[in-house]
Design a protein around this motif. Structure first.
Motif, PDB file in Angstrom:
ATOM      1  N   SER A  43      13.242  -8.340  -1.362  1.00 45.50           N
ATOM      2  CA  SER A  43      13.320  -7.159  -0.511  1.00 45.50           C
ATOM      3  C   SER A  43      11.962  -6.479  -0.519  1.00 45.50           C
ATOM      4  N   CYS A  44      11.423  -6.221   0.693  1.00 47.14           N
ATOM      5  CA  CYS A  44      10.112  -5.580   0.766  1.00 47.14           C
ATOM      6  C   CYS A  44      10.018  -4.719   2.027  1.00 47.14           C
ATOM      7  N   THR A  45      11.060  -3.922   2.287  1.00 45.97           N
ATOM      8  CA  THR A  45      11.018  -2.998   3.415  1.00 45.97           C
ATOM      9  C   THR A  45      10.016  -1.887   3.117  1.00 45.97           C
ATOM     10  N   ASN A  46       9.234  -1.525   4.152  1.00 45.27           N
ATOM     11  CA  ASN A  46       8.197  -0.486   4.028  1.00 45.27           C
ATOM     12  C   ASN A  46       7.094  -0.887   3.037  1.00 45.27           C
ATOM     13  N   GLY A  47       6.858  -2.192   2.932  1.00 44.62           N
ATOM     14  CA  GLY A  47       5.805  -2.662   2.029  1.00 44.62           C
ATOM     15  C   GLY A  47       5.301  -4.027   2.456  1.00 44.62           C
ATOM     16  N   GLN A  48       4.436  -4.583   1.631  1.00 45.63           N
ATOM     17  CA  GLN A  48       3.850  -5.890   1.902  1.00 45.63           C
ATOM     18  C   GLN A  48       4.020  -6.780   0.681  1.00 45.63           C
ATOM     19  N   CYS A  49       4.577  -7.974   0.910  1.00 44.87           N
ATOM     20  CA  CYS A  49       4.793  -8.931  -0.174  1.00 44.87           C
ATOM     21  C   CYS A  49       3.457  -9.600  -0.482  1.00 44.87           C
ATOM     22  N   ILE A  50       2.828  -9.262  -1.613  1.00 47.77           N
ATOM     23  CA  ILE A  50       1.486  -9.779  -1.919  1.00 47.77           C
ATOM     24  C   ILE A  50       1.532 -11.010  -2.819  1.00 47.77           C
ATOM     25  N   SER A  51       2.664 -11.260  -3.491  1.00 48.33           N
ATOM     26  CA  SER A  51       2.874 -12.457  -4.292  1.00 48.33           C
ATOM     27  C   SER A  51       4.385 -12.605  -4.462  1.00 48.33           C
ATOM     28  N   PRO A  52       4.864 -13.753  -4.922  1.00 43.35           N
ATOM     29  CA  PRO A  52       6.314 -13.952  -5.013  1.00 43.35           C
ATOM     30  C   PRO A  52       7.015 -12.796  -5.754  1.00 43.35           C
ATOM     31  N   ASN A 104      13.113   2.273  -8.006  1.00 48.23           N
ATOM     32  CA  ASN A 104      14.141   1.242  -8.198  1.00 48.23           C
ATOM     33  C   ASN A 104      13.780  -0.034  -7.418  1.00 48.23           C
ATOM     34  N   ASP A 105      12.476  -0.400  -7.495  1.00 45.55           N
ATOM     35  CA  ASP A 105      11.941  -1.602  -6.835  1.00 45.55           C
ATOM     36  C   ASP A 105      12.039  -1.538  -5.318  1.00 45.55           C
ATOM     37  N   LEU A 106      12.280  -0.329  -4.745  1.00 44.68           N
ATOM     38  CA  LEU A 106      12.329  -0.150  -3.302  1.00 44.68           C
ATOM     39  C   LEU A 106      11.259   0.833  -2.880  1.00 44.68           C
ATOM     40  N   CYS A 107      10.717   0.627  -1.653  1.00 42.70           N
ATOM     41  CA  CYS A 107       9.691   1.524  -1.127  1.00 42.70           C
ATOM     42  C   CYS A 107      10.354   2.576  -0.254  1.00 42.70           C
ATOM     43  N   SER A 108      10.173   3.823  -0.618  1.00 41.35           N
ATOM     44  CA  SER A 108      10.805   4.918   0.127  1.00 41.35           C
ATOM     45  C   SER A 108       9.807   6.051   0.314  1.00 41.35           C
ATOM     46  N   LEU A 109      10.052   6.877   1.357  1.00 43.30           N
ATOM     47  CA  LEU A 109       9.187   8.008   1.627  1.00 43.30           C
ATOM     48  C   LEU A 109       9.524   9.166   0.703  1.00 43.30           C
ATOM     49  N   PRO A 110       8.465   9.818   0.149  1.00 46.83           N
ATOM     50  CA  PRO A 110       8.741  11.032  -0.622  1.00 46.83           C
ATOM     51  C   PRO A 110       9.130  12.163   0.341  1.00 46.83           C
ATOM     52  N   CYS A 143       6.213  -6.699  -4.335  1.00 49.30           N
ATOM     53  CA  CYS A 143       6.103  -5.917  -3.103  1.00 49.30           C
ATOM     54  C   CYS A 143       5.191  -4.719  -3.342  1.00 49.30           C
ATOM     55  N   GLU A 144       4.136  -4.623  -2.504  1.00 45.78           N
ATOM     56  CA  GLU A 144       3.235  -3.472  -2.573  1.00 45.78           C
ATOM     57  C   GLU A 144       3.598  -2.526  -1.434  1.00 45.78           C
ATOM     58  N   CYS A 145       3.956  -1.260  -1.785  1.00 43.53           N
ATOM     59  CA  CYS A 145       4.433  -0.304  -0.783  1.00 43.53           C
ATOM     60  C   CYS A 145       3.318   0.078   0.178  1.00 43.53           C
ATOM     61  N   ASN A 146       3.693   0.301   1.452  1.00 41.22           N
ATOM     62  CA  ASN A 146       2.745   0.773   2.438  1.00 41.22           C
ATOM     63  C   ASN A 146       2.260   2.168   2.077  1.00 41.22           C
ATOM     64  N   GLU A 147       1.099   2.527   2.690  1.00 41.14           N
ATOM     65  CA  GLU A 147       0.548   3.851   2.419  1.00 41.14           C
ATOM     66  C   GLU A 147       1.556   4.925   2.817  1.00 41.14           C
ATOM     67  N   GLY A 148       1.744   5.888   1.934  1.00 39.38           N
ATOM     68  CA  GLY A 148       2.693   6.973   2.178  1.00 39.38           C
ATOM     69  C   GLY A 148       4.061   6.735   1.568  1.00 39.38           C
ATOM     70  N   TYR A 149       4.291   5.511   1.038  1.00 34.82           N
ATOM     71  CA  TYR A 149       5.575   5.203   0.405  1.00 34.82           C
ATOM     72  C   TYR A 149       5.380   5.066  -1.104  1.00 34.82           C
ATOM     73  N   ASN A 182      -1.054  16.881   8.534  1.00 32.10           N
ATOM     74  CA  ASN A 182      -2.456  16.538   8.260  1.00 32.10           C
ATOM     75  C   ASN A 182      -2.652  16.011   6.833  1.00 32.10           C
ATOM     76  N   GLY A 183      -1.623  15.385   6.313  1.00 29.90           N
ATOM     77  CA  GLY A 183      -1.706  14.809   4.981  1.00 29.90           C
ATOM     78  C   GLY A 183      -0.553  13.850   4.761  1.00 29.90           C
ATOM     79  N   THR A 184      -0.405  13.379   3.531  1.00 27.95           N
ATOM     80  CA  THR A 184       0.647  12.424   3.175  1.00 27.95           C
ATOM     81  C   THR A 184       1.436  12.966   2.004  1.00 27.95           C
ATOM     82  N   CYS A 185       2.745  12.907   2.156  1.00 31.37           N
ATOM     83  CA  CYS A 185       3.625  13.337   1.067  1.00 31.37           C
ATOM     84  C   CYS A 185       3.689  12.199   0.063  1.00 31.37           C
ATOM     85  N   THR A 186       2.850  12.267  -0.971  1.00 26.85           N
ATOM     86  CA  THR A 186       2.740  11.167  -1.928  1.00 26.85           C
ATOM     87  C   THR A 186       3.764  11.279  -3.053  1.00 26.85           C
TER      88      THR A 186
END
Length: 431
Positions: free
Chosen positions: A162-171, A184-190, A174-180, A198-202
């Motif tokens: 599972s790699c929603t809102n991210g990029q699978c960089i190796s088996p 619990n091993d899932l990429c979610s927005l703060p 999952c590396e989360c996209n910017e801003g996520y 004018n910014g990102t909720c990190t």
């Protein structure tokens, strides 16, 4: 006759088989061949003969040929004996480059190498374009991906469960996209309150402002290096207050329309020009002490018009003495000759590739001297027809006679020697 036929059979057998020792009949590539062998035997017999009144006997012998059969263990056709293995190995008559000869004239390749389908005697590794990364090139432009990777557009990409809102960089990494953020091993927005503009909720309720913005009261406000008498509406973009204009990035009074370039706007729509400039139609133009036949492009910097040259700060047409004929006077007393002409003593003279015994009157136009005529583009001694290849002499025009080196006007009888034109060069008188 039977012996001769047997000999032929034996020769044929040895052509197709290799005779070796120590082989077993049931081994691969081994053949058992029965052959006939010629042998000899001495036989003794008794001969009786008369010797006087008695009968005498004596022993005599003679050699007699006979045939026996025997079994030989040989390498079959398509095999050859290997002394290293002490066995019969298959033979590939045309070789087996990069592979292994597994049967007579059968070349077998080790995967992923494949057999050359045209010659069947060479193994080649397949090639993949683009290069097969994270996998093995098993056929031309075909990748077999390693474990944990899958083929996407003929490239091996890592797989993640599972790699929603991210990029699978190796088996399964999952590396989360910017801003996520990963939770619990899932990429979610703060979540930020108020919303992060004018910014990102990190992190929950925490804004990381974008470049050019700064956090003021948990909101991202634009930054300007200087914005006196104005309002910063975006990064380094200052909007001047009413009555002010922007000059060199600063908001200042007064306002001039059009903007005061190369000067200072001291009063509305009035420019005070900088040193070296003068006001022309409410604009500051550069001044030159003299710029006839040119254009003043900056204070006292005159750019001469095309065809003029600068001398002592003034623009003049160049002068050439003598006048520049068949060329252009590009500098004083300097001619740039036209195409087909060359500079000789500062005059443009026509050029001819070969004009010996003639005058070059125009580019590649050679006029032959008197007594010469043009042949094959070259001035040669006068001759009506070409050289006669049989006699190697010229056929002269009427009134001239042929000599060893050309056509001459004949001398009168009272002249000893004449020139080509018939003039007497020695004594007496020539007609």
């Amino acid at each position: 006759m039977q012996l001769k036929l047997l000999g032929v059979v034996l020769v044929l057998c040895f052509i197709h088989f290799t005779y070796v020792y120590g082989l077993k009949a049931n081994d691969t590539g081994v053949c058992a061949v029965t052959r006939s062998v010629k042998k000899t035997q001495r036989r003794v017999y008794i001969v009786k003969y008369k010797c006087g009144r008695k009968i005498c006997t004596t022993r005599r012998s003679k050699i007699k040929d006979y045939i026996v059969t025997q079994n030989d263990i040989l390498c079959c056709t398509g095999y050859t004996y290997s002394s290293t293995l002490d066995a019969c190995s298959p033979l590939c008559s045309r070789g087996c480059l990069g592979g292994k000869c597994t049967a007579p004239d059968v070349c077998t390749c080790e995967p992923p190498a494949t057999l050359d389908q045209e010659n069947k005697n060479a193994c080649y590794l397949p090639t993949c374009q683009p290069q097969c990364i994270n996998g093995l090139c098993t056929a031309n432009n075909t990748c077999t991906c390693s474990h944990g990777y899958e083929n996407v557009d003929n490239t091996c990409q890592p797989k993640c469960d599972s790699c929603t809102n991210g990029q699978c960089i190796s088996p399964n990494n999952c590396e989360c996209n910017e801003g996520y953020i990963k939770k619990n091993d899932l990429c979610s927005l703060p979540i930020c309150q108020p919303p992060c503009i004018n910014g990102t909720c990190t992190v929950n309720n925490s804004c990381t402002c974008s470049r050019g913005y700064e956090n003021v009261g948990n909101t991202c406000q634009p930054k300007c290096d200087s914005c006196t008498n104005g309002q910063c509406i975006s990064p380094n973009n200052c909007k001047c207050n009413e009555g002010y204009i922007k000059n060199n990035g600063l908001c200042s009074l007064p306002i001039c329309q059009p903007p005061c370039i190369n000067g200072i706007c001291t009063v509305n729509n009035t420019c005070k020009c900088s040193l070296g400039y003068e006001q022309v139609d409410n604009t500051c133009q550069p001044k030159c002490d003299s710029c006839t036949n040119g254009q003043c492009i900056s204070p006292n910097h005159c750019k001469c018009n095309k065809g003029y040259i600068k001398k002592n700060g003034l623009c003049f047409l160049p002068i050439c003495q003598p006048p520049c004929i068949n060329g252009i006077c590009t500098a004083n007393n300097t001619c740039t000759c036209s195409r087909g002409y060359e500079n000789v003593d500062n005059t443009c003279q026509p050029k001819c590739n070969n004009c010996e015994n003639g005058n070059c009157s125009a580019p590649n136009n050679c006029n032959c001297l008197k007594g010469y005529a043009k042949s094959d583009g070259v001035c040669k001694p006068l001759c009506v027809n070409d050289v006669n290849l049989t006699s190697n002499k010229c056929k002269c025009v009427i009134g001239y006679k042929n000599d060893s080196d050309g056509c001459y006007k004949p001398c009168r009888e009272d002249c000893v020697v004449c020139d080509v034109s018939g003039n007497c060069t020695s004594k007496n008188n020539c007609g």
